[in-house]
Design a protein around this motif. Sequence first.
Motif, short mmCIF file in Angstrom:
data_model
loop_
_atom_site.label_atom_id
_atom_site.label_comp_id
_atom_site.label_asym_id
_atom_site.label_seq_id
_atom_site.Cartn_x
_atom_site.Cartn_y
_atom_site.Cartn_z
N ASN A 1 14.52 13.89 2.15
CA ASN A 1 15.04 13.89 3.50
C ASN A 1 14.28 12.86 4.34
O ASN A 1 13.05 12.95 4.46
CB ASN A 1 14.90 15.28 4.13
CG ASN A 1 15.65 15.40 5.44
OD1 ASN A 1 16.80 14.99 5.55
ND2 ASN A 1 15.00 15.95 6.45
N ILE A 2 14.99 11.89 4.87
CA ILE A 2 14.39 10.80 5.65
C ILE A 2 14.89 10.89 7.08
O ILE A 2 16.11 10.92 7.31
CB ILE A 2 14.75 9.42 5.06
CG1 ILE A 2 14.42 9.37 3.57
CG2 ILE A 2 14.03 8.31 5.82
CD1 ILE A 2 14.96 8.13 2.88
N ASN B 1 5.67 17.41 4.37
CA ASN B 1 6.19 16.52 5.41
C ASN B 1 5.24 15.34 5.57
O ASN B 1 4.03 15.53 5.65
CB ASN B 1 6.32 17.25 6.74
CG ASN B 1 7.73 17.81 6.94
OD1 ASN B 1 8.71 17.14 6.65
ND2 ASN B 1 7.82 19.03 7.41
N ASN B 2 5.78 14.15 5.65
CA ASN B 2 4.95 12.96 5.77
C ASN B 2 5.47 12.11 6.92
O ASN B 2 6.52 11.48 6.81
CB ASN B 2 4.99 12.14 4.47
CG ASN B 2 4.53 12.93 3.27
OD1 ASN B 2 3.38 12.91 2.92
ND2 ASN B 2 5.47 13.65 2.64
N GLU B 3 4.75 12.12 8.06
CA GLU B 3 5.14 11.32 9.21
C GLU B 3 4.28 10.07 9.26
O GLU B 3 3.06 10.14 9.15
CB GLU B 3 4.98 12.11 10.51
CG GLU B 3 5.48 11.33 11.72
CD GLU B 3 5.40 12.13 13.01
OE1 GLU B 3 6.44 12.63 13.47
OE2 GLU B 3 4.28 12.25 13.54
N GLN C 1 0.86 -1.18 0.00
CA GLN C 1 0.00 0.00 0.00
C GLN C 1 0.90 1.24 0.00
O GLN C 1 1.53 1.56 1.00
CB GLN C 1 -0.92 0.00 1.22
CG GLN C 1 -1.92 -1.15 1.23
CD GLN C 1 -2.84 -1.11 2.43
OE1 GLN C 1 -2.68 -0.29 3.33
NE2 GLN C 1 -3.82 -2.00 2.45
N TRP C 2 0.96 1.92 -1.14
CA TRP C 2 1.86 3.06 -1.31
C TRP C 2 1.19 4.35 -0.86
O TRP C 2 0.02 4.60 -1.17
CB TRP C 2 2.28 3.19 -2.78
CG TRP C 2 2.96 1.96 -3.32
CD1 TRP C 2 2.38 0.92 -4.00
CD2 TRP C 2 4.34 1.63 -3.20
NE1 TRP C 2 3.32 -0.02 -4.31
CE2 TRP C 2 4.54 0.39 -3.85
CE3 TRP C 2 5.45 2.29 -2.64
CZ2 TRP C 2 5.79 -0.22 -3.92
CZ3 TRP C 2 6.68 1.67 -2.71
CH2 TRP C 2 6.85 0.44 -3.35
N GLN C 3 1.94 5.17 -0.16
CA GLN C 3 1.45 6.49 0.24
C GLN C 3 1.90 7.52 -0.79
O GLN C 3 3.09 7.58 -1.12
CB GLN C 3 2.00 6.88 1.61
CG GLN C 3 1.63 5.95 2.74
CD GLN C 3 2.17 6.44 4.06
OE1 GLN C 3 2.00 7.60 4.44
NE2 GLN C 3 2.85 5.55 4.79
N ASP C 4 0.97 8.30 -1.31
CA ASP C 4 1.31 9.35 -2.27
C ASP C 4 1.97 10.53 -1.56
O ASP C 4 1.50 10.96 -0.50
CB ASP C 4 0.07 9.83 -3.01
CG ASP C 4 -0.45 8.81 -4.01
OD1 ASP C 4 0.37 8.23 -4.74
OD2 ASP C 4 -1.67 8.57 -4.04
N ILE C 5 3.04 11.04 -2.15
CA ILE C 5 3.74 12.20 -1.60
C ILE C 5 3.73 13.31 -2.63
O ILE C 5 3.98 13.08 -3.82
CB ILE C 5 5.20 11.84 -1.25
CG1 ILE C 5 5.26 10.96 -0.01
CG2 ILE C 5 6.02 13.11 -1.00
CD1 ILE C 5 6.66 10.66 0.46
N VAL D 1 8.58 7.43 11.17
CA VAL D 1 9.45 7.82 10.07
C VAL D 1 8.87 9.07 9.41
O VAL D 1 7.68 9.15 9.15
CB VAL D 1 9.58 6.69 9.03
CG1 VAL D 1 10.33 7.18 7.79
CG2 VAL D 1 10.27 5.49 9.63
N ASN D 2 9.73 10.06 9.18
CA ASN D 2 9.30 11.28 8.50
C ASN D 2 10.06 11.42 7.19
O ASN D 2 11.28 11.28 7.15
CB ASN D 2 9.57 12.50 9.39
CG ASN D 2 9.00 13.79 8.81
OD1 ASN D 2 9.55 14.34 7.87
ND2 ASN D 2 7.90 14.25 9.35
#
Length: 284
Positions: free
Chosen positions: A77-78, A43-45, A34-38, A187-188
Amino acid sequence: MKTKIALFLSSLFLASQLSATSLQPTKAELAKIQWQDITLSQNNETNVATLANKLAGASGSVVAYKIPANQGTIKLNITSSVQKDNTVFVPNALILDAQFNPAMTYPSSQFKFSEERGLSPAQYQAELSLTPTANQDFIYLLVYTTEQDLQGKTTMTHPAKLLAKAKGNQPPAIADITVTHSNQGKVNVEVDDIQSSQFIGLNGPLFEAKTPAPTQVGTTAVATKSATKPTQPVESSTEDYFNQAVLKALKNNDVNKAMNLVNEAEQLGLKEPRQIFIKHVSAK
């Protein structure tokens, strides 16, 4: 210290070229992810414990992102922060091209650990510059940890030592904080576009991160820019912000955070936050 890597993401890369120690997902496994769209500048936490993505070779769940690849070079940036229970998710990263072919592996050994600083928590962090080849609408990112990572531990400086240093005293002979590695955590991921870039650190067919060359390039560039940046006056609202932030951290008995805020303020030429810090701790 930030590590910058640039690479071409091409469908010509083969999964068989991957290091034996990296994740090697099959197309069948990837079809179930299940892929999260960015979107860019977002910022995606992600709380790893809430995910159901599983891949052979990864311990626990895998964080999976779908990233736009048709807008030129992007900065990725991870970060993975130390949690309140003194545990941390130690990340590894795998980049896939538009056809789900592995294009780059970035092992946990290349994620740098940094102590809490200002508003930034103690965390593992890596920064990558990625340049997709043409005719790719998306690329894919997998962030995971391994059983080998879980065997390790991370050491953080004890707040009492930071306090002693701030007061000009000899740090006490006490143990630092031991952080346990976990397959849960947060994870961000932040993605931004870059108007121009140089291709740095192309170290092999998969451009796996190597040290020290990529690290040196990034460090030199940042240091040069900082040295030539003209001094700007600091607004009173900025000083008020730091004063209040230091007080809040001290009231919460978070000496480590307060000390780092003081250091951040002094880099801007502000002196009052340190005075507030010393006055508060001396009164105890």
